[in-house]
Design a protein around this motif. Structure first.
Motif, PDB file in Angstrom:
ATOM      1  N   LEU A  81       0.956  -1.287  -0.056  1.00 30.57           N
ATOM      2  CA  LEU A  81      -0.061   0.066   0.018  1.00 30.57           C
ATOM      3  C   LEU A  81       1.038   1.218   0.130  1.00 30.57           C
ATOM      4  O   LEU A  81       2.038   1.450   0.821  1.00 30.57           O
ATOM      5  CB  LEU A  81      -0.891   0.020   1.330  1.00 30.57           C
ATOM      6  CG  LEU A  81      -1.934   0.953   1.436  1.00 30.57           C
ATOM      7  CD1 LEU A  81      -2.987   0.757   0.192  1.00 30.57           C
ATOM      8  CD2 LEU A  81      -2.502   0.577   2.700  1.00 30.57           C
ATOM      9  N   PRO A  86       0.369   8.441   5.813  1.00 28.89           N
ATOM     10  CA  PRO A  86      -0.286   7.409   6.528  1.00 28.89           C
ATOM     11  C   PRO A  86      -1.587   7.763   6.511  1.00 28.89           C
ATOM     12  O   PRO A  86      -2.531   6.632   5.773  1.00 28.89           O
ATOM     13  CB  PRO A  86       0.146   7.309   8.078  1.00 28.89           C
ATOM     14  CG  PRO A  86       1.509   7.891   8.281  1.00 28.89           C
ATOM     15  CD  PRO A  86       1.558   8.997   6.980  1.00 28.89           C
ATOM     16  N   ALA A  89      -2.539   6.710   2.746  1.00 30.89           N
ATOM     17  CA  ALA A  89      -2.248   5.419   2.674  1.00 30.89           C
ATOM     18  C   ALA A  89      -3.600   4.772   3.114  1.00 30.89           C
ATOM     19  O   ALA A  89      -4.171   3.550   2.558  1.00 30.89           O
ATOM     20  CB  ALA A  89      -1.359   4.725   3.229  1.00 30.89           C
ATOM     21  N   ALA A  90      -4.198   5.005   4.186  1.00 26.43           N
ATOM     22  CA  ALA A  90      -5.385   4.786   4.894  1.00 26.43           C
ATOM     23  C   ALA A  90      -6.642   5.127   3.887  1.00 26.43           C
ATOM     24  O   ALA A  90      -7.626   4.005   3.756  1.00 26.43           O
ATOM     25  CB  ALA A  90      -5.474   5.496   6.230  1.00 26.43           C
ATOM     26  N   LEU A  93      -6.386   2.531   1.359  1.00 21.49           N
ATOM     27  CA  LEU A  93      -6.742   0.945   1.712  1.00 21.49           C
ATOM     28  C   LEU A  93      -8.471   1.168   1.869  1.00 21.49           C
ATOM     29  O   LEU A  93      -8.948   0.261   1.363  1.00 21.49           O
ATOM     30  CB  LEU A  93      -6.085   0.693   3.040  1.00 21.49           C
ATOM     31  CG  LEU A  93      -6.890  -0.560   3.780  1.00 21.49           C
ATOM     32  CD1 LEU A  93      -6.669  -1.513   2.880  1.00 21.49           C
ATOM     33  CD2 LEU A  93      -6.122  -0.757   5.022  1.00 21.49           C
ATOM     34  N   PRO A 117      -0.163   4.261  10.948  1.00 24.89           N
ATOM     35  CA  PRO A 117       0.139   2.880  10.842  1.00 24.89           C
ATOM     36  C   PRO A 117       0.607   2.378  12.282  1.00 24.89           C
ATOM     37  O   PRO A 117       0.851   3.050  13.038  1.00 24.89           O
ATOM     38  CB  PRO A 117       1.439   2.945   9.896  1.00 24.89           C
ATOM     39  CG  PRO A 117       2.207   4.277  10.247  1.00 24.89           C
ATOM     40  CD  PRO A 117       0.881   5.107  10.366  1.00 24.89           C
ATOM     41  N   GLU A 126       5.691  -1.143   9.085  1.00 24.03           N
ATOM     42  CA  GLU A 126       4.607  -0.317   9.527  1.00 24.03           C
ATOM     43  C   GLU A 126       3.265  -0.904   8.439  1.00 24.03           C
ATOM     44  O   GLU A 126       3.542  -1.327   7.370  1.00 24.03           O
ATOM     45  CB  GLU A 126       4.704   1.004   9.135  1.00 24.03           C
ATOM     46  CG  GLU A 126       5.718   1.635  10.103  1.00 24.03           C
ATOM     47  CD  GLU A 126       5.886   3.165  10.043  1.00 24.03           C
ATOM     48  OE1 GLU A 126       5.589   3.538   8.804  1.00 24.03           O
ATOM     49  OE2 GLU A 126       6.015   3.933  10.933  1.00 24.03           O
ATOM     50  N   ALA A 127       2.217  -1.003   9.134  1.00 23.00           N
ATOM     51  CA  ALA A 127       0.959  -1.556   8.496  1.00 23.00           C
ATOM     52  C   ALA A 127      -0.214  -0.704   8.920  1.00 23.00           C
ATOM     53  O   ALA A 127      -0.361   0.006   9.959  1.00 23.00           O
ATOM     54  CB  ALA A 127       0.679  -3.038   8.532  1.00 23.00           C
ATOM     55  N   ILE A 128      -1.390  -0.502   7.970  1.00 20.73           N
ATOM     56  CA  ILE A 128      -2.487   0.494   8.190  1.00 20.73           C
ATOM     57  C   ILE A 128      -3.437  -0.829   8.631  1.00 20.73           C
ATOM     58  O   ILE A 128      -3.749  -1.502   7.813  1.00 20.73           O
ATOM     59  CB  ILE A 128      -2.951   0.988   6.937  1.00 20.73           C
ATOM     60  CG1 ILE A 128      -1.904   1.723   6.295  1.00 20.73           C
ATOM     61  CG2 ILE A 128      -4.373   1.837   7.109  1.00 20.73           C
ATOM     62  CD1 ILE A 128      -1.600   3.173   7.422  1.00 20.73           C
ATOM     63  N   THR A 153      -2.906  -5.505  -4.321  1.00 22.52           N
ATOM     64  CA  THR A 153      -2.167  -4.825  -2.981  1.00 22.52           C
ATOM     65  C   THR A 153      -2.075  -6.002  -1.987  1.00 22.52           C
ATOM     66  O   THR A 153      -3.258  -6.831  -1.759  1.00 22.52           O
ATOM     67  CB  THR A 153      -2.818  -3.636  -2.628  1.00 22.52           C
ATOM     68  OG1 THR A 153      -3.099  -2.773  -3.707  1.00 22.52           O
ATOM     69  CG2 THR A 153      -2.250  -2.964  -1.376  1.00 22.52           C
ATOM     70  N   TYR A 183       2.642  -0.785   4.679  1.00 23.44           N
ATOM     71  CA  TYR A 183       2.520   0.379   4.257  1.00 23.44           C
ATOM     72  C   TYR A 183       3.985   0.835   3.640  1.00 23.44           C
ATOM     73  O   TYR A 183       4.960   0.837   4.339  1.00 23.44           O
ATOM     74  CB  TYR A 183       1.781   1.340   5.349  1.00 23.44           C
ATOM     75  CG  TYR A 183       2.031   2.910   5.198  1.00 23.44           C
ATOM     76  CD1 TYR A 183       1.743   3.556   3.869  1.00 23.44           C
ATOM     77  CD2 TYR A 183       2.793   3.588   5.807  1.00 23.44           C
ATOM     78  CE1 TYR A 183       2.136   4.829   3.866  1.00 23.44           C
ATOM     79  CE2 TYR A 183       3.219   4.946   5.884  1.00 23.44           C
ATOM     80  CZ  TYR A 183       2.669   5.632   4.728  1.00 23.44           C
ATOM     81  OH  TYR A 183       3.041   6.984   4.548  1.00 23.44           O
ATOM     82  N   GLY A 185       5.418   4.156   3.001  1.00 26.49           N
ATOM     83  CA  GLY A 185       5.326   5.415   2.823  1.00 26.49           C
ATOM     84  C   GLY A 185       6.499   6.089   2.306  1.00 26.49           C
ATOM     85  O   GLY A 185       7.741   5.638   1.938  1.00 26.49           O
TER      86      GLY A 185
END
Length: 190
Positions: A81, A86, A89-90, A93, A117, A126-128, A153, A183, A185
């Protein structure tokens, strides 16, 4: 001594009883066996026809299978993503999950995506995080989950819950998912 009328009544009753016995224990079982045999013959004929078709088209089927395997081998790996922040990216998603739901014919009741994230992964990436609550039939729900798992994705399904939804009419299921999307970024560009 029986009168002629009584003898006729007994003879007719015996003839009716004999005919009913013959029908119940002779003709009906024979008819059932006959129809079962005919169904078996029809099923076998269909199987033979399918096998003949497969044998006649074997080279073409092998060529198509090889082509499909070659295409599957050339499919690119899912991408991370992406977003400049962030929050973006959110948002990406959220748009992606909603698009998968629309394509699968599933109604999203609730879609919560965190704007920041989390780094709970063991590799520190890092992840959302997101939670989804949706309603759909069995085919829509399975199509939706398949799109999330095998989409372009990378999305990690952490928890999944499926239960019948008795409040709605029809054969609808309630789906709940907990997701994490790694993520990528823009680091150090601020």
């Amino acid at each position: 001594m029986l009168e002629p009328r009584e003898r006729r009544t007994i003879a007719i009753a015996a003839a009716v009883l004999g005919t009913a016995m013959l029908f119940a224990y002779g003709i009906l079982p024979l008819a059932r066996r006959w129809s079962a045999r005919e169904e078996l013959i029809a099923t076998r004929a269909e199987q033979v026809a399918r096998l003949r078709w497969l044998a006649a088209h074997e080279p073409e089927l092998r060529r198509l299978a090889a082509a499909r395997l070659a295409r599957a081998g050339s499919v690119e790996r899912p991408r991370l993503l992406a977003g400049r922040s962030p929050a973006l990216a959110a948002s990406a998603l959220q748009t992606l999950v909603q698009g998968y739901a629309d394509e699968a014919g599933v109604t999203v009741r609730e879609l919560n995506v965190a704007g920041s994230p989390d780094s709970a992964a063991s590799n520190g990436a890092e992840a959302i995080p997101a939670t989804v609550s949706a309603v759909g039939d069995i085919w829509g729900v399975s199509n939706f989950v398949s799109r999330i798992q095998h989409g372009t994705t990378l999305i990690d399904v952490r928890e999944i819950g499926v239960s019948p939804n008795s409040a709605l009419r029809g054969e609808l299921l309630q789906l709940s998912l907990v997701l994490r999307a790694p993520y990528a970024g823009a680091r150090g560009t601020d």
